[in-house]
Scaffold this active site. Structure first.
Site, PDB file in Angstrom:
ATOM      1  N   ARG A 140       0.833  -1.199   0.000  1.00  0.00           N
ATOM      2  CA  ARG A 140       0.000   0.000   0.000  1.00  0.00           C
ATOM      3  C   ARG A 140       0.874   1.257   0.000  1.00  0.00           C
ATOM      4  O   ARG A 140       1.651   1.501   0.929  1.00  0.00           O
ATOM      5  CB  ARG A 140      -0.906  -0.001   1.238  1.00  0.00           C
ATOM      6  N   GLU A 163     -16.045 -22.460  25.358  1.00  0.00           N
ATOM      7  CA  GLU A 163     -15.137 -23.371  26.083  1.00  0.00           C
ATOM      8  C   GLU A 163     -14.437 -22.649  27.240  1.00  0.00           C
ATOM      9  O   GLU A 163     -13.252 -22.845  27.494  1.00  0.00           O
ATOM     10  CB  GLU A 163     -14.152 -24.058  25.129  1.00  0.00           C
ATOM     11  N   GLU A 179     -12.523 -14.671  31.354  1.00  0.00           N
ATOM     12  CA  GLU A 179     -12.599 -14.483  32.817  1.00  0.00           C
ATOM     13  C   GLU A 179     -12.592 -15.839  33.537  1.00  0.00           C
ATOM     14  O   GLU A 179     -12.033 -15.961  34.636  1.00  0.00           O
ATOM     15  CB  GLU A 179     -13.874 -13.704  33.178  1.00  0.00           C
TER      16      GLU A 179
HETATM   17  C1  LIG Z   1     -20.365 -19.573  18.721  1.00  0.00           C
HETATM   18  C2  LIG Z   1     -20.579 -20.375  19.961  1.00  0.00           C
HETATM   19  C3  LIG Z   1     -20.533 -21.766  19.906  1.00  0.00           C
HETATM   20  C4  LIG Z   1     -20.773 -22.528  21.053  1.00  0.00           C
HETATM   21  N1  LIG Z   1     -20.789 -23.892  20.958  1.00  0.00           N
HETATM   22  C5  LIG Z   1     -21.133 -24.640  22.048  1.00  0.00           C
HETATM   23  C6  LIG Z   1     -21.272 -26.062  21.949  1.00  0.00           C
HETATM   24  O1  LIG Z   1     -21.034 -26.670  20.886  1.00  0.00           O
HETATM   25  N2  LIG Z   1     -21.662 -26.753  23.041  1.00  0.00           N
HETATM   26  C7  LIG Z   1     -21.941 -26.135  24.233  1.00  0.00           C
HETATM   27  O2  LIG Z   1     -22.299 -26.827  25.175  1.00  0.00           O
HETATM   28  N3  LIG Z   1     -21.819 -24.787  24.363  1.00  0.00           N
HETATM   29  C8  LIG Z   1     -21.420 -24.030  23.299  1.00  0.00           C
HETATM   30  N4  LIG Z   1     -21.312 -22.653  23.411  1.00  0.00           N
HETATM   31  C9  LIG Z   1     -21.659 -22.020  24.683  1.00  0.00           C
HETATM   32  C10 LIG Z   1     -20.484 -21.391  25.387  1.00  0.00           C
HETATM   33  O3  LIG Z   1     -19.667 -22.363  25.968  1.00  0.00           O
HETATM   34  C11 LIG Z   1     -21.060 -20.383  26.393  1.00  0.00           C
HETATM   35  O4  LIG Z   1     -21.570 -19.296  25.633  1.00  0.00           O
HETATM   36  C12 LIG Z   1     -20.021 -19.910  27.392  1.00  0.00           C
HETATM   37  O5  LIG Z   1     -19.702 -20.939  28.288  1.00  0.00           O
HETATM   38  C13 LIG Z   1     -20.517 -18.695  28.170  1.00  0.00           C
HETATM   39  O6  LIG Z   1     -21.762 -18.963  28.707  1.00  0.00           O
HETATM   40  P1  LIG Z   1     -22.951 -17.889  28.526  1.00  0.00           P
HETATM   41  O7  LIG Z   1     -23.072 -17.572  27.070  1.00  0.00           O
HETATM   42  O8  LIG Z   1     -24.155 -18.399  29.211  1.00  0.00           O
HETATM   43  O9  LIG Z   1     -22.432 -16.592  29.221  1.00  0.00           O
HETATM   44  P2  LIG Z   1     -22.470 -16.282  30.805  1.00  0.00           P
HETATM   45  O10 LIG Z   1     -22.184 -17.506  31.575  1.00  0.00           O
HETATM   46  O11 LIG Z   1     -23.717 -15.524  31.100  1.00  0.00           O
HETATM   47  O12 LIG Z   1     -21.216 -15.326  30.929  1.00  0.00           O
HETATM   48  C14 LIG Z   1     -21.248 -14.015  30.363  1.00  0.00           C
HETATM   49  C15 LIG Z   1     -19.914 -13.370  30.571  1.00  0.00           C
HETATM   50  O13 LIG Z   1     -19.681 -13.203  31.943  1.00  0.00           O
HETATM   51  C16 LIG Z   1     -18.285 -13.186  32.186  1.00  0.00           C
HETATM   52  N5  LIG Z   1     -18.017 -14.110  33.283  1.00  0.00           N
HETATM   53  C17 LIG Z   1     -18.291 -15.417  33.370  1.00  0.00           C
HETATM   54  N6  LIG Z   1     -17.904 -15.917  34.546  1.00  0.00           N
HETATM   55  C18 LIG Z   1     -17.379 -14.866  35.244  1.00  0.00           C
HETATM   56  C19 LIG Z   1     -16.826 -14.711  36.540  1.00  0.00           C
HETATM   57  N7  LIG Z   1     -16.739 -15.777  37.371  1.00  0.00           N
HETATM   58  N8  LIG Z   1     -16.404 -13.497  36.920  1.00  0.00           N
HETATM   59  C20 LIG Z   1     -16.505 -12.435  36.119  1.00  0.00           C
HETATM   60  N9  LIG Z   1     -17.012 -12.523  34.857  1.00  0.00           N
HETATM   61  C21 LIG Z   1     -17.463 -13.714  34.448  1.00  0.00           C
HETATM   62  C22 LIG Z   1     -17.600 -13.595  30.888  1.00  0.00           C
HETATM   63  O14 LIG Z   1     -17.078 -12.455  30.237  1.00  0.00           O
HETATM   64  C23 LIG Z   1     -18.729 -14.178  30.083  1.00  0.00           C
HETATM   65  O15 LIG Z   1     -18.521 -14.041  28.685  1.00  0.00           O
HETATM   66  C24 LIG Z   1     -21.037 -21.889  22.276  1.00  0.00           C
HETATM   67  C25 LIG Z   1     -21.062 -20.488  22.333  1.00  0.00           C
HETATM   68  C26 LIG Z   1     -20.842 -19.741  21.208  1.00  0.00           C
HETATM   69  C27 LIG Z   1     -20.896 -18.226  21.306  1.00  0.00           C
END
Ligand SMILES: Cc1cc2nc3c(=O)[nH]c(=O)nc-3n(C[C@H](O)[C@H](O)[C@H](O)COP(=O)(O)OP(=O)(O)OC[C@H]3O[C@@H](n4cnc5c(N)ncnc54)[C@H](O)[C@@H]3O)c2cc1C
Length: 410
Positions: free
Chosen positions: A294, A389, A393
């Site tokens: 670029r 996974e 945090e």
């Molecule tokens: C694209 C994608 C694919 C996925 N595939 C699968 C799958 O194949 N199988 C499956 O079982 N699950 C799957 N998941 C689920 C994934 O494992 C969860 O989204 C993840 O464990 C977070 O759970 P939650 O979305 O309920 O967020 P929450 O548990 O509500 O957490 C929200 C946020 O809170 C924060 N947090 C969490 N714990 C703490 C703490 N102790 N202290 C401070 N902050 C904290 C983190 O920043 C977190 O992102 C997938 C998720 C996505 C987005």
């Protein structure tokens, strides 16, 4: 690695950049690897450039089905399962090989990495805890790309706090009867079977969970909702209503499902770091190509020291992430417990990749946010890796817990 294989791979590289493939391959000389790992990448890299690097869009389900078939037909999924007699290449999962495959596929195509990874994660509990019959029934088809696997742990109210899960199974003679839901299930809608974790109530919390293999066509299991995300892949919410699953489909002992889930994640968590590494390396290569071509203000973008500083940060971050990732994989292959090391690798590689990709998008200027541009795709693809996974945090908590446990024991 031989000179010849290096030059072959350089020719096959889509960017055609000297330093692209060769630079990526340099880490294969690190002491974590054996000759078989170097040979694996030398073969996979041109295969991936030829077979899976493609434009996104269109029918994601069909793309993923095709990718699983291609990965199976050409033997790559044999690395995703354990057991020579059931289609695997070895009796245990070669973590370094799995990581190198994910890194290489992610470099070329996020969906190819996703398809490979889910075959491993979805069948991992069967590899680790399945009976002979269960392994014989599922693993050869997973390894051949003839059956698509999924891992169903998360629920609407139980993500990071897995032990809060509510999806329940009660015993009725020779069957478990499942009621409840699972969400964010990758491959939901296209999977042939789901490894599902359910509350069976032997004890409160994490000690009352059991793992079951549920075939996708089992009455009472339905896809309640398909979920669209920023980097599309098959993803769904599952609903179980009076879903009868034979007791013979149980993996491990009743009440031991949490252990089954954690052991499976322990194998594959390091590989999430490797996928992030593949995305980051691709972004770095794209940034180098852009910066050196670029022209602006009478020179190239790469001639500015501000750009050079950014490139140096990006490359150092990539190497640091690679060192942590392959340290964890190497330790696991040596039989060590790697809870802390896998968490360090996953946290560092995913957070670093996000920064590296963002810096690459910035170097592309307006072109960096155009749909279909590689760095734009990477920008969307990396985001979920910092959440699933175990969010960053959660990894921090795991690392601190391990440190404090060791300090207390000292
Ligand atoms: C694209 C994608 C694919 C996925 N595939 C699968 C799958 O194949 N199988 C499956 O079982 N699950 C799957 N998941 C689920 C994934 O494992 C969860 O989204 C993840 O464990 C977070 O759970 P939650 O979305 O309920 O967020 P929450 O548990 O509500 O957490 C929200 C946020 O809170 C924060 N947090 C969490 N714990 C703490 C703490 N102790 N202290 C401070 N902050 C904290 C983190 O920043 C977190 O992102 C997938 C998720 C996505 C987005």
């Amino acid at each position: 690695m031989s000179e010849a294989s290096n030059s072959n791979r350089a020719q096959a590289h889509p960017l055609g950049q000297p330093g692209g493939v060769a630079a990526r391959a340099q880490h294969l000389a690190w002491p974590f690897f054996e000759l078989r790992h170097q040979e694996l990448v030398a073969e996979l890299d041109p295969w991936a450039a030829r077979r899976v690097a493609h434009a996104h869009g269109g029918d994601t389900d069909a793309t993923c089905r095709g990718l699983v078939r291609a990965l199976g037909e050409d033997g790559w999924l044999r690395y995703a399962v354990a057991g020579l007699e059931h289609g695997g290449l070895t009796d245990t999962i070669d973590t370094r090989a799995v990581c190198l495959i994910r890194e290489t596929l992610a470099y070329h195509d996020g969906l190819a990495d996703f398809s490979f990874a889910m075959q491993g994660l979805g069948s991992g509990a069967i590899s680790l805890f399945g009976t002979g019959d269960q392994r014989a029934r599922y693993l050869p088809r997973v390894a051949a790309g003839q059956a698509i696997a999924a891992f169903a742990l998360s629920e609407p109210e139980a993500g990071s706090d897995v032990a809060a899960m509510a999806c329940a199974a009660t015993l009725d003679g020779s069957h478990y009867v499942l009621d409840g839901s699972k969400t964010w299930i990758s491959n939901g809608g296209i999977a042939d079977f789901y490894v599902v974790f359910v509350r069976t109530g032997e004890a409160p919390g994490a000690r009352g969970i059991t793992a079951l293999v549920v075939d996708a066509d089992t009455p009472g299991l339905e896809i309640a909702e398909r979920i669209d995300v920023i980097a599309p892949h098959p993803l769904a919410r599952l609903r179980f209503a009076g879903c009868r699953v034979p007791v013979s489909q149980r993996l491990g002992e009743p009440g031991q499902g949490f252990k089954v889930a954690m052991a499976t994640l322990d194998v594959f968590r390091t590989s999430v770091a490797a996928a992030a590494l593949g995305f980051a390396r691709r972004a770095l290569d794209e940034a180098l190509a852009r910066a050196t071509s670029r022209r602006m203000f009478g020179q190239t973008l790469a001639d500015f020291q501000l750009t050079q500083a950014k490139l140096a940060e990006m490359a150092t971050g990539v190497d640091a992430a690679a060192l942590l990732t392959y340290r964890a994989a190497w330790m696991r292959d040596g039989g060590a417990r790697i809870t802390k090391e896998a968490a360090m690798a996953k946290m560092t590689a995913t957070e670093t990749a996000q920064r590296v990709i963002d810096a690459a998008v910035q170097m592309f200027g307006g072109q960096g946010v155009v749909s279909g541009e590689t760095v734009e795709r990477l920008y969307r693809e990396i985001r979920a890796l910092r959440i699933y996974e175990g969010a960053t945090e959660v990894q921090q908590l795991i690392i601190a817990r391990e440190l404090l446990r060791a300090a207390g024991a000292a």
